[in-house]
Design an enzyme around this catalytic site. Structure first.
Site, PDB file in Angstrom:
ATOM      1  N   GLY A   1       0.816  -1.200   0.000  1.00 45.61           N
ATOM      2  CA  GLY A   1       0.000   0.000   0.000  1.00 45.61           C
ATOM      3  C   GLY A   1       0.854   1.255   0.000  1.00 45.61           C
ATOM      4  O   GLY A   1       0.506   2.261  -0.636  1.00 45.61           O
ATOM      5  N   THR A   2       1.977   1.212   0.708  1.00 44.86           N
ATOM      6  CA  THR A   2       2.878   2.362   0.733  1.00 44.86           C
ATOM      7  C   THR A   2       3.420   2.645  -0.660  1.00 44.86           C
ATOM      8  O   THR A   2       3.483   3.803  -1.091  1.00 44.86           O
ATOM      9  CB  THR A   2       4.045   2.102   1.711  1.00 44.86           C
ATOM     10  OG1 THR A   2       3.526   2.037   3.042  1.00 44.86           O
ATOM     11  CG2 THR A   2       5.090   3.187   1.627  1.00 44.86           C
TER      12      THR A   2
ATOM     13  N   GLN B   1      -7.865   2.043   4.945  1.00 49.07           N
ATOM     14  CA  GLN B   1      -8.658   1.632   6.100  1.00 49.07           C
ATOM     15  C   GLN B   1     -10.109   1.303   5.772  1.00 49.07           C
ATOM     16  O   GLN B   1     -10.752   0.568   6.505  1.00 49.07           O
ATOM     17  CB  GLN B   1      -8.623   2.727   7.171  1.00 49.07           C
ATOM     18  CG  GLN B   1      -7.285   2.879   7.869  1.00 49.07           C
ATOM     19  CD  GLN B   1      -6.912   1.654   8.686  1.00 49.07           C
ATOM     20  OE1 GLN B   1      -7.770   0.891   9.136  1.00 49.07           O
ATOM     21  NE2 GLN B   1      -5.620   1.434   8.855  1.00 49.07           N
TER      22      GLN B   1
ATOM     23  N   SER C   1      -4.323  -1.175   0.541  1.00 54.56           N
ATOM     24  CA  SER C   1      -3.371  -2.200   0.975  1.00 54.56           C
ATOM     25  C   SER C   1      -4.113  -3.440   1.438  1.00 54.56           C
ATOM     26  O   SER C   1      -4.985  -3.359   2.312  1.00 54.56           O
ATOM     27  CB  SER C   1      -2.507  -1.651   2.119  1.00 54.56           C
ATOM     28  OG  SER C   1      -1.494  -2.555   2.473  1.00 54.56           O
ATOM     29  N   ALA C   2      -3.759  -4.590   0.874  1.00 54.11           N
ATOM     30  CA  ALA C   2      -4.524  -5.817   1.100  1.00 54.11           C
ATOM     31  C   ALA C   2      -4.511  -6.289   2.547  1.00 54.11           C
ATOM     32  O   ALA C   2      -5.503  -6.842   3.043  1.00 54.11           O
ATOM     33  CB  ALA C   2      -4.002  -6.924   0.196  1.00 54.11           C
ATOM     34  N   HIS C   3      -3.402  -6.094   3.262  1.00 49.26           N
ATOM     35  CA  HIS C   3      -3.343  -6.641   4.619  1.00 49.26           C
ATOM     36  C   HIS C   3      -4.235  -5.881   5.591  1.00 49.26           C
ATOM     37  O   HIS C   3      -4.447  -6.315   6.713  1.00 49.26           O
ATOM     38  CB  HIS C   3      -1.897  -6.684   5.126  1.00 49.26           C
ATOM     39  CG  HIS C   3      -1.324  -5.353   5.488  1.00 49.26           C
ATOM     40  ND1 HIS C   3      -1.217  -4.927   6.787  1.00 49.26           N
ATOM     41  CD2 HIS C   3      -0.807  -4.373   4.724  1.00 49.26           C
ATOM     42  CE1 HIS C   3      -0.659  -3.725   6.801  1.00 49.26           C
ATOM     43  NE2 HIS C   3      -0.403  -3.376   5.566  1.00 49.26           N
TER      44      HIS C   3
ATOM     45  N   CYS D   1       4.579   8.375  24.082  1.00 51.99           N
ATOM     46  CA  CYS D   1       5.395   7.535  24.973  1.00 51.99           C
ATOM     47  C   CYS D   1       5.351   6.086  24.530  1.00 51.99           C
ATOM     48  O   CYS D   1       4.775   5.227  25.190  1.00 51.99           O
ATOM     49  CB  CYS D   1       4.890   7.665  26.400  1.00 51.99           C
ATOM     50  SG  CYS D   1       4.794   9.347  26.960  1.00 51.99           S
TER      51      CYS D   1
END
Length: 461
Positions: free
Chosen positions: A69-70, A177, A194-196, A320
């Protein structure tokens, strides 16, 4: 282990596993070859492309499969900007985009381009009017996610697309998403996913470039995927990715109702059982399975470890965490509390019993972390007594310690008095004003100090 981090990566869908195994025998050959094994591979790839186009709502020849996807985002942004270089080099993005978009924007700026980051509302929603105001004659591309990956807020893609289309500017939508829940509406020009994120295998991305959009692929020329994605196609993974997309879509309507009920329960119960919590993101326009909240006086990494030990996998946008010492850019852009942040993103099929147990465990986990950090108990009321000032030196200390130290001494100043918190942690710039808003106190502002910054808070009640 109850896996509540589907927004990072959804568990592999059973249909994806079956399709992956089944296509290994026929999808290994080069689909560009004319012999029998090559034709088998080509048939699988063509069928997957047709099915993906149907799911997205586009033409099959507009679909390109990438290695992630990136990569789809990077390729889409770079190609659209290059294709419209004669128009100009101005890029518009929202301030809450995924890091892949923001990294593309940074690279564009480093090469001499200009970038406008559109601010968002406190819910994380981008205002279409803000996109309209950002448009210029030299605007080459605008980018907007379909839904936010950290807080689940659904963005007004159709409205922004209409504004961009009226100005003749293409809009790229990062649909990572949301695509598993349904197609993205509106007149967008490019789309990445993105498939995952929807239960497909990792290593498969989707890039759609509508016909008529000027696009010039960057990098060395390639023969595959219309020259827009280099390298040999991973056909078994592509087949599995598209099979899982179709499967989750078939289940989406019913599952969305169930997950909305579970996340609504979390949004209601967490602030009722855990003191000093801010639930963030749009309460209505949001994805079905994501709910995010931040806890005052809590170290995000410590809380995630405590929940992990209790059997829950969740994530955090807190400043954090082990991966960063700066606040999440999403929470920072929204202006909400960043410390002690927890994102619960339920995968399809998440068990109601696991959510119930999470709600039982969470108050004790938060209390345990606060106790270890020495968080303050509620301070007794102090009558008005004129102006006074205390100085809290939190230099060299990381969140949430500066806020904890502020809270501990705040009861010692009279109404009208101030506390100056000295801090060199960037998170203080976000978390101290957020503490003031939650407590109904006045945040005066920040002032330069010999070291770090002085954050000034006035007691009003």
């Amino acid at each position: 282990m109850a896996y509540f981090d589907a927004a990072s990566s959804a568990p592999l869908h059973p249909v994806a596993r079956q399709a992956l195994l089944a296509s290994l025998d026929d999808g290994w050959a080069d689909p560009a070859r004319l012999y029998r094994e090559g034709r088998k591979a080509r048939m699988l790839l063509d069928a997957a492309r047709e099915a993906a186009a149907e799911a997205v709502g586009c033409r099959a020849d507009e679909v390109v499969f990438t290695a992630s996807g990136t990569q789809a985002v990077h390729t889409g942004v770079a190609g659209a900007l290059a294709g419209r270089r004669r128009v100009g080099s101005h890029l518009i993005v929202s301030s809450v985009e995924h890091s892949s978009v923001l990294h593309s924007a940074d690279l564009h700026a480093s090469g001499g381009g200009t970038v406008t980051k559109v601010a968002v509302e406190r819910t994380g929603r981008a205002d279409p009017a803000a996109y309209a105001a950002a448009l210029r004659e030299d605007t080459a591309l605008a980018v907007l996610q379909s839904a936010n990956h950290e807080v689940g807020t659904v963005q007004p893609v159709a409205e922004v697309a209409a504004v961009c289309r009226a100005a003749g500017v293409p809009l790229l939508v990062d649909a990572a998403q949301s695509l598993g829940w349904g197609p993205v509406g509106g007149g967008w020009s490019l789309l990445a996913a993105s498939a995952h994120k929807w239960g497909g295998p990792p290593g498969v991305g989707l890039l759609v470039v509508r016909k008529g959009v000027r696009f010039a692929a960057q990098g060395p020329a390639g023969e595959r995927e219309s020259g827009r994605a280099p390298g040999f196609e991973n056909i078994p993974a592509i087949v599995a990715a598209v099979a899982s997309l179709r499967a989750v879509r078939a289940e989406a309507a019913q599952e969305a109702v169930r997950l909305r009920e579970l996340t609504a329960r979390i949004r209601t119960r967490v602030p009722a059982t855990v003191p000093d919590v801010e639930v963030v993101g749009d309460p209505e326009r949001r994805l079905p399975g994501i709910v995010t909240f931040s806890c005052l006086y809590v170290d995000g990494e410590a809380l995630l470890h405590a929940l992990d030990e209790a059997g829950f996998a969740v994530s955090s946008g807190s400043s954090c965490t082990s991966s960063t010492l700066t606040p999440s850019h999403v929470l920072k852009a929204m202006g909400v509390l960043s410390e002690g942040n927890v994102r619960v993103s339920l995968p399809p099929g998440a068990a109601e019993a696991d959510v119930a147990r999470f709600l039982e465990v969470l108050p004790g986990a938060v209390a345990g972390v606060r106790e270890k950090l020495g968080a303050p108990a509620p301070a007794p009321a102090v009558p008005a007594g004129g102006a006074g000032e205390l100085v809290v030196d939190s230099l060299g200390k990381r969140c949430p310690i500066p806020v904890i130290e502020l809270a501990k001494v705040f009861g010692d100043v009279p109404v009208g008095g101030t506390v100056r918190v000295l801090s060199d942690d960037e998170a203080a710039r976000l978390d101290i004003p957020a503490w003031c808003e939650m407590r109904g106190q006045e945040y005066v502002g920040e002032e330069p100090a010999e070291r770090g910054t002085a954050y000034v808070v006035r007691r009003v009640s």
